[in-house]
Design an enzyme around this catalytic site. Structure first.
Site, mmCIF file in Angstrom:
data_model
loop_
_atom_site.group_PDB
_atom_site.id
_atom_site.type_symbol
_atom_site.label_atom_id
_atom_site.label_comp_id
_atom_site.label_asym_id
_atom_site.label_seq_id
_atom_site.Cartn_x
_atom_site.Cartn_y
_atom_site.Cartn_z
ATOM 1 N N HIS A 21 48.182 1.122 43.129
ATOM 2 C CA HIS A 21 47.327 0.332 44.028
ATOM 3 C C HIS A 21 46.561 -0.788 43.289
ATOM 4 O O HIS A 21 46.490 -1.922 43.765
ATOM 5 C CB HIS A 21 46.349 1.281 44.738
ATOM 6 C CG HIS A 21 45.891 0.791 46.072
ATOM 7 N ND1 HIS A 21 45.637 1.626 47.125
ATOM 8 C CD2 HIS A 21 45.633 -0.457 46.527
ATOM 9 C CE1 HIS A 21 45.237 0.913 48.179
ATOM 10 N NE2 HIS A 21 45.221 -0.356 47.832
ATOM 11 N N ASP A 58 52.904 0.076 56.042
ATOM 12 C CA ASP A 58 52.227 0.067 54.736
ATOM 13 C C ASP A 58 50.933 0.861 54.809
ATOM 14 O O ASP A 58 49.979 0.454 55.475
ATOM 15 C CB ASP A 58 51.908 -1.379 54.320
ATOM 16 C CG ASP A 58 51.211 -1.424 52.968
ATOM 17 O OD1 ASP A 58 51.919 -1.417 51.954
ATOM 18 O OD2 ASP A 58 49.963 -1.436 52.931
ATOM 19 N N TYR A 110 43.638 4.995 52.276
ATOM 20 C CA TYR A 110 43.371 4.684 53.688
ATOM 21 C C TYR A 110 43.095 5.947 54.520
ATOM 22 O O TYR A 110 42.678 5.853 55.675
ATOM 23 C CB TYR A 110 44.542 3.924 54.342
ATOM 24 C CG TYR A 110 44.962 2.645 53.665
ATOM 25 C CD1 TYR A 110 44.199 2.059 52.653
ATOM 26 C CD2 TYR A 110 46.136 1.999 54.019
ATOM 27 C CE1 TYR A 110 44.603 0.892 52.025
ATOM 28 C CE2 TYR A 110 46.541 0.827 53.402
ATOM 29 C CZ TYR A 110 45.778 0.282 52.398
ATOM 30 O OH TYR A 110 46.192 -0.867 51.787
ATOM 31 N N LYS A 147 50.605 4.322 48.289
ATOM 32 C CA LYS A 147 50.116 3.862 46.976
ATOM 33 C C LYS A 147 49.275 4.952 46.319
ATOM 34 O O LYS A 147 48.611 5.731 47.015
ATOM 35 C CB LYS A 147 49.239 2.604 47.147
ATOM 36 C CG LYS A 147 49.815 1.588 48.113
ATOM 37 C CD LYS A 147 48.952 0.353 48.268
ATOM 38 C CE LYS A 147 49.471 -0.532 49.397
ATOM 39 N NZ LYS A 147 48.918 -0.260 50.731
#
Ligand code: NAP
Length: 289
Positions: A125, A62, A67, A92
């Site tokens: 998200h 994930d 990120y 996302k």
């Protein structure tokens, strides 16, 4: 409200190994356990961590554009030696892209960074007010084109899901939300179960704090397991997909060793009793988007 716990026979027969999976509403198989990679640095660190996890049997990763490690995720997937279809990759679309109405472009940029032809799951998200319906319509288009095997949302409340339902064609296949013994969200959980939306737990270990909760420690002692294993097993027995993050090889294995025991109904209820609505992350109702 009474919590829905999976019937024990179903639990027994469908959660015996790391390769076992939930089946989403469109028939796609999603592993019950995956590796969360928030805060794992891009480049060699994340490639090594993911390769270790895959060697340990993990099949689901994930990430998110937010990120900033999608490139490393893609590199790890493309160099691990397994066929692409054996792995389940989630990413996302971030809030800025929703605000700028560029979800389709953001998706292509994610694929480009990962050097992948498709993702297994693409998520909105956060439910950016006034923007998330348009983003969802873009995800529907991505899905129709076959570029994402499944689409879903993250941090959506019942109210957000109802707005989507009234304004779009498809119901999300997954809702990834903060979920742990201090935050069960029974109304949301029941709503998702009723609509066949797979619930997925982020921060399942309460960002590490679950290890210090005395009740969890007591249950862990009783089963000869660690607090992390107890909480992750509790997720599975609730029928919730879970994605603990660890960058430490021993913990990655520890967190996956949850298919060799079962919590009794009595102990599930004990853990459920910890619910106090306490979050470790932002609240979608007052998140600064
Ligand atoms: N959709 C969203 O808005 C959203 C929000 C937050 C997170 N997520 C996703 O959910 C994933 C998991 O959430 P999270 O990273 O916030 O928190 P988490 O998985 O609940 O906890 C991670 C923390 O626990 C530690 N840890 C892991 N296993 C452990 C063990 N067995 N014993 C003791 N400590 C342990 C980790 O440290 P070490 O790394 O040092 O082991 C890290 O500090 C993220 O990585 C991300 O993929 C999504």
């Amino acid at each position: 409200m009474t919590l829905q716990i999976l019937p024990f026979q179903l639990t027994l027969s469908h959660m015996r190994s790391l390769k076992d999976h939930a089946t989403l509403s469109n028939g796609v198989n999603m592993p019950w356990l995956g590796l969360g990679v928030y805060l794992i640095p891009d480049g060699p660190p994340i490639v090594d961590v993911i390769h270790h996890a895959i060697d340990a049997g993990y099949r689901s990763i994930d990430t998110a554009s937010f990120y900033q490690n999608e490139a490393g995720v893609g590199q790890a997937v493309n160099t691990c030696g397994l066929a692409r279809e054996e792995l389940f990759v989630t990413t996302k679309v971030w809030n800025d892209d929703l605000r700028q109405a560029r979800t389709l472009d953001a998706f292509e940029e994610s694929l480009d960074r990962m050097q992948l032809d498709y993702v297994d799951l693409y998520l909105v998200h956060w439910p950016v007010p006034g923007k998330f319906v348009a983003a969802w319509k873009a995800l529907e288009e991505i899905y129709e084109r076959g570029r994402a095997k499944a689409i879903g949302v993250s941090n959506f409340t019942v109210q957000h899901l109802e707005v989507l339902q009234q304004n779009s064609e498809m119901i999300p296949m997954v809702n990834q939300v903060e979920f742990h013994p201090y935050l069960i969200q029974p109304r949301l959980k029941a709503f998702c179960a009723q609509k066949n939306i797979q619930l997925e737990a982020w921060s399942p270990l309460m960002q590490g704090r679950a290890m210090n909760v005395p009740t969890i420690q007591q249950v862990a002692e009783k089963y000869g397991k660690t607090p992390a294993q107890i909480v992750l097993r509790w997720d599975l027995q609730h029928g919730v997909v879970t994605i603990p993050k660890s960058a430490q090889p021993a913990r990655i294995i520890e967190n996956a060793t949850i298919f060799d025991f079962e919590l009794s109904e009595e102990d599930m209820v004990v853990l459920d009793g910890l619910d106090c609505g306490q979050r470790v992350g932002p609240d979608p109702e007052d998140f600064v988007f």
